[in-house]
Design a protein around this motif. Structure first.
Motif, PDB file in Angstrom:
ATOM      1  N   PHE A  66      -1.694  -5.579   8.705  1.00 21.45           N
ATOM      2  CA  PHE A  66      -0.461  -4.853   8.382  1.00 21.45           C
ATOM      3  C   PHE A  66       0.700  -5.567   9.058  1.00 21.45           C
ATOM      4  CE2 PHE A  66      -3.498  -1.431   7.527  1.00 21.45           C
ATOM      5  CZ  PHE A  66      -3.025  -1.023   6.287  1.00 21.45           C
ATOM      6  N   ALA A 114      -6.005   8.805   4.502  1.00 17.82           N
ATOM      7  CA  ALA A 114      -7.391   8.392   4.247  1.00 17.82           C
ATOM      8  C   ALA A 114      -7.505   6.947   4.692  1.00 17.82           C
ATOM      9  CB  ALA A 114      -7.748   8.524   2.769  1.00 17.82           C
ATOM     10  N   GLY A 115      -8.728   6.476   4.818  1.00 18.67           N
ATOM     11  CA  GLY A 115      -8.948   5.069   5.126  1.00 18.67           C
ATOM     12  C   GLY A 115      -8.302   4.650   6.433  1.00 18.67           C
ATOM     13  N   SER A 116      -7.621   3.493   6.407  1.00 17.84           N
ATOM     14  CA  SER A 116      -7.186   2.899   7.667  1.00 17.84           C
ATOM     15  C   SER A 116      -6.079   3.689   8.355  1.00 17.84           C
ATOM     16  CB  SER A 116      -6.760   1.440   7.455  1.00 17.84           C
ATOM     17  OG  SER A 116      -5.577   1.372   6.712  1.00 17.84           O
ATOM     18  N   ARG A 128       0.674  -5.395   3.801  1.00 17.11           N
ATOM     19  CA  ARG A 128      -0.320  -6.253   4.447  1.00 17.11           C
ATOM     20  C   ARG A 128      -0.004  -7.691   4.076  1.00 17.11           C
ATOM     21  NH1 ARG A 128      -5.152  -2.823   3.202  1.00 17.11           N
ATOM     22  NH2 ARG A 128      -5.940  -2.170   5.223  1.00 17.11           N
ATOM     23  N   SER A 185      -8.777  -0.576  -6.379  1.00 10.71           N
ATOM     24  CA  SER A 185      -7.573  -0.739  -5.560  1.00 10.71           C
ATOM     25  C   SER A 185      -6.838   0.580  -5.318  1.00 10.71           C
ATOM     26  CB  SER A 185      -6.626  -1.743  -6.226  1.00 10.71           C
ATOM     27  OG  SER A 185      -6.313  -1.314  -7.532  1.00 10.71           O
ATOM     28  N   CYS A 186      -7.460   1.695  -5.720  1.00  4.93           N
ATOM     29  CA  CYS A 186      -6.845   3.016  -5.514  1.00  4.93           C
ATOM     30  C   CYS A 186      -7.847   3.933  -4.813  1.00  4.93           C
ATOM     31  CB  CYS A 186      -6.534   3.695  -6.846  1.00  4.93           C
ATOM     32  SG  CYS A 186      -5.431   2.838  -7.943  1.00  4.93           S
ATOM     33  N   ARG A 187      -7.355   4.959  -4.139  1.00  3.18           N
ATOM     34  CA  ARG A 187      -8.230   6.072  -3.747  1.00  3.18           C
ATOM     35  C   ARG A 187      -7.931   7.224  -4.688  1.00  3.18           C
ATOM     36  NH1 ARG A 187      -7.714   4.216   1.642  1.00  3.18           N
ATOM     37  NH2 ARG A 187      -9.744   3.453   2.288  1.00  3.18           N
ATOM     38  N   ARG A 236       0.851   5.397   0.166  1.00  2.00           N
ATOM     39  CA  ARG A 236      -0.054   6.487   0.560  1.00  2.00           C
ATOM     40  C   ARG A 236       0.624   7.845   0.377  1.00  2.00           C
ATOM     41  NH1 ARG A 236      -4.113   4.091   3.767  1.00  2.00           N
ATOM     42  NH2 ARG A 236      -3.504   2.058   4.588  1.00  2.00           N
ATOM     43  N   ASP A 289      -4.044   7.108  -2.415  1.00  5.01           N
ATOM     44  CA  ASP A 289      -3.289   5.894  -2.064  1.00  5.01           C
ATOM     45  C   ASP A 289      -3.667   4.779  -3.030  1.00  5.01           C
ATOM     46  OD1 ASP A 289      -5.717   4.685  -1.133  1.00  5.01           O
ATOM     47  OD2 ASP A 289      -5.405   5.509   0.861  1.00  5.01           O
ATOM     48  N   PHE A 290      -2.936   3.695  -2.971  1.00  5.45           N
ATOM     49  CA  PHE A 290      -3.279   2.536  -3.804  1.00  5.45           C
ATOM     50  C   PHE A 290      -2.645   1.286  -3.231  1.00  5.45           C
ATOM     51  CE2 PHE A 290       0.809   2.027  -5.992  1.00  5.45           C
ATOM     52  CZ  PHE A 290       1.362   3.292  -5.907  1.00  5.45           C
ATOM     53  N   ARG A 291      -3.173   0.153  -3.694  1.00  4.56           N
ATOM     54  CA  ARG A 291      -2.683  -1.161  -3.259  1.00  4.56           C
ATOM     55  C   ARG A 291      -2.268  -1.952  -4.495  1.00  4.56           C
ATOM     56  NH1 ARG A 291      -4.706  -5.893  -4.908  1.00  4.56           N
ATOM     57  NH2 ARG A 291      -6.798  -5.061  -4.698  1.00  4.56           N
ATOM     58  N   VAL A 334       0.862  -1.183   0.000  1.00  5.57           N
ATOM     59  CA  VAL A 334       0.000   0.000   0.000  1.00  5.57           C
ATOM     60  C   VAL A 334       0.903   1.240   0.000  1.00  5.57           C
ATOM     61  CG1 VAL A 334      -1.751   1.305   1.284  1.00  5.57           C
ATOM     62  CG2 VAL A 334      -1.842  -1.197   1.254  1.00  5.57           C
ATOM     63  N   ARG A 361     -18.001   1.445  -0.556  1.00  2.00           N
ATOM     64  CA  ARG A 361     -17.802   1.146   0.874  1.00  2.00           C
ATOM     65  C   ARG A 361     -18.682   2.024   1.753  1.00  2.00           C
ATOM     66  NH1 ARG A 361     -12.175   1.606  -0.710  1.00  2.00           N
ATOM     67  NH2 ARG A 361     -11.255  -0.454  -0.979  1.00  2.00           N
TER      68      ARG A 361
HETATM   69  P1  TMP Z   1      -6.869   1.159   3.665  1.00  2.00           P
HETATM   70  O1  TMP Z   1      -6.796   2.643   3.883  1.00  2.00           O
HETATM   71  O2  TMP Z   1      -8.209   0.585   3.943  1.00  2.00           O
HETATM   72  O3  TMP Z   1      -5.751   0.441   4.376  1.00  2.00           O
HETATM   73  O4  TMP Z   1      -6.628   0.919   2.092  1.00  2.00           O
HETATM   74  C1  TMP Z   1      -5.461   1.327   1.457  1.00  2.00           C
HETATM   75  C2  TMP Z   1      -5.566   1.111  -0.048  1.00  2.00           C
HETATM   76  O5  TMP Z   1      -5.743  -0.268  -0.318  1.00  2.00           O
HETATM   77  C3  TMP Z   1      -6.756   1.821  -0.678  1.00  2.00           C
HETATM   78  O6  TMP Z   1      -6.337   2.388  -1.893  1.00  2.00           O
HETATM   79  C4  TMP Z   1      -7.750   0.765  -0.950  1.00  2.00           C
HETATM   80  C5  TMP Z   1      -6.903  -0.485  -1.100  1.00  2.00           C
HETATM   81  N1  TMP Z   1      -7.559  -1.671  -0.586  1.00  2.00           N
HETATM   82  C6  TMP Z   1      -7.723  -2.753  -1.420  1.00  2.00           C
HETATM   83  O7  TMP Z   1      -7.324  -2.725  -2.577  1.00  2.00           O
HETATM   84  N2  TMP Z   1      -8.335  -3.870  -0.909  1.00  2.00           N
HETATM   85  C7  TMP Z   1      -8.776  -3.944   0.368  1.00  2.00           C
HETATM   86  O8  TMP Z   1      -9.336  -4.985   0.766  1.00  2.00           O
HETATM   87  C8  TMP Z   1      -8.592  -2.810   1.223  1.00  2.00           C
HETATM   88  C9  TMP Z   1      -9.076  -2.839   2.649  1.00  2.00           C
HETATM   89  C10 TMP Z   1      -7.980  -1.702   0.694  1.00  2.00           C
END
Ligand code: TMP
Length: 255
Positions: A131, A98-100, A121, A202-204, A94, A175-177, A92, A220
């Motif tokens: 994480f 945002a988010g978690s 993660r 998979s991105c914000r 950032r 952010d993105f994953r 991830v 969400r």
């Molecule tokens: P988070 O802020 O919830 O940790 O998410 C970080 C980034 O990861 C965000 O861009 C969304 C992405 N993400 C996924 O792709 N799959 C997931 O299951 C989660 C929880 C987040």
């Protein structure tokens, strides 16, 4: 799609054996899940858009020398990719809280981070993908120190490139994953390559002027116009889902 052997089915994608050894077909579904499958739904047209958006972003990344699994798009919902051994980590990156991270560290959402932060993660659904630190990763052998180094460097290059690309079309990459895999060539030499997908799942992605959410957070958070947000991302990138790969338009530049 039913004639091929299915390898895996997740919420957003199905993987099938590819036409040649060492290849896989990724089929993009409209199904969506969040909060570790506690919320499940459908975003009409999402699969088609994510297939196109991921194709576009992976192709651009390939053009600047980032190795990826993407080979070619096959049709509206499918793309051919190279088979890899997936590293069991979600990376991830950032730029903005945002988010978690906003919840975990009590940082107001929207705060620009002092620098881009990379987190990992461990991919284990039964543990809700916790994480983990670099120490955990190397101690438990999920990746070697060298592989970790490679993933960090690639992730930061991907972040720099995608941040610029999105900003050019009026979108802030919050952010993105991403996920990486081990790819073995014909001489059995291994390299780390980008796998999975890059899409609004998979991105914000926030509108750079209004901060309107243009990603899966709309799903969400039970917001309206979820499919329209994905469509808007594709449109700004100059991708039209109806058209063939040769019809990709230039991105719409924002002042
Ligand atoms: P988070 O802020 O919830 O940790 O998410 C970080 C980034 O990861 C965000 O861009 C969304 C992405 N993400 C996924 O792709 N799959 C997931 O299951 C989660 C929880 C987040």
């Amino acid at each position: 799609m039913s004639r091929r052997r299915q390898i895996y089915e997740g919420k957003g994608k199905v993987l099938f054996e590819g036409p040649e050894p060492g290849t896989i077909v990724q089929y993009f579904k409209d199904d969506a899940s969040a909060f570790n499958n506690k919320k499940i739904g459908t975003i009409t047209g999402k699969g088609v858009l994510n297939n196109r958006i991921s194709e576009y972003l992976m192709t651009c990344l390939g053009d600047i020398g980032i190795p990826t699994h993407f080979v070619r798009r096959l049709n509206m919902r499918e793309q051919l990719v190279r088979e890899v051994e997936i590293i069991p980590l979600e990376v991830v990156v950032r730029n903005v809280a945002a988010g978690s991270i906003a919840t975990r560290l009590a940082i107001p959402e929207g705060t620009t981070l002092p620098r881009s932060i990379v987190e990992f993660r461990y991919k284990a659904k039964e543990l809700s993908n916790p994480f983990v630190s670099e120490e955990h990763i190397t101690a438990f052998g999920w990746a070697t120190p060298h592989e970790l180094d490679e993933m960090m460097q690639l992730s930061l290059r991907i972040n720099d490139f995608l941040s610029g690309l999105f900003l050019g079309v009026g979108i802030r990459l919050v952010d993105f994953r991403i996920e990486f895999g081990r790819f073995y060539n014909q001489n059995d030499e291994m390299s780390i390559i980008l796998a999975d997908e890059i899409s609004p799942d998979s991105c914000r992605l926030w509108d750079s002027r209004t901060s309107e959410r243009m990603d899966k957070d709309r799903f969400r958070q039970d917001m309206d116009r979820v499919a329209e947000a994905y469509q808007e991302v594709a449109q700004r990138l100059g991708i039209l889902p109806e058209s063939g790969p040769r019809d990709i338009q230039a991105p719409k530049l924002m002042q």
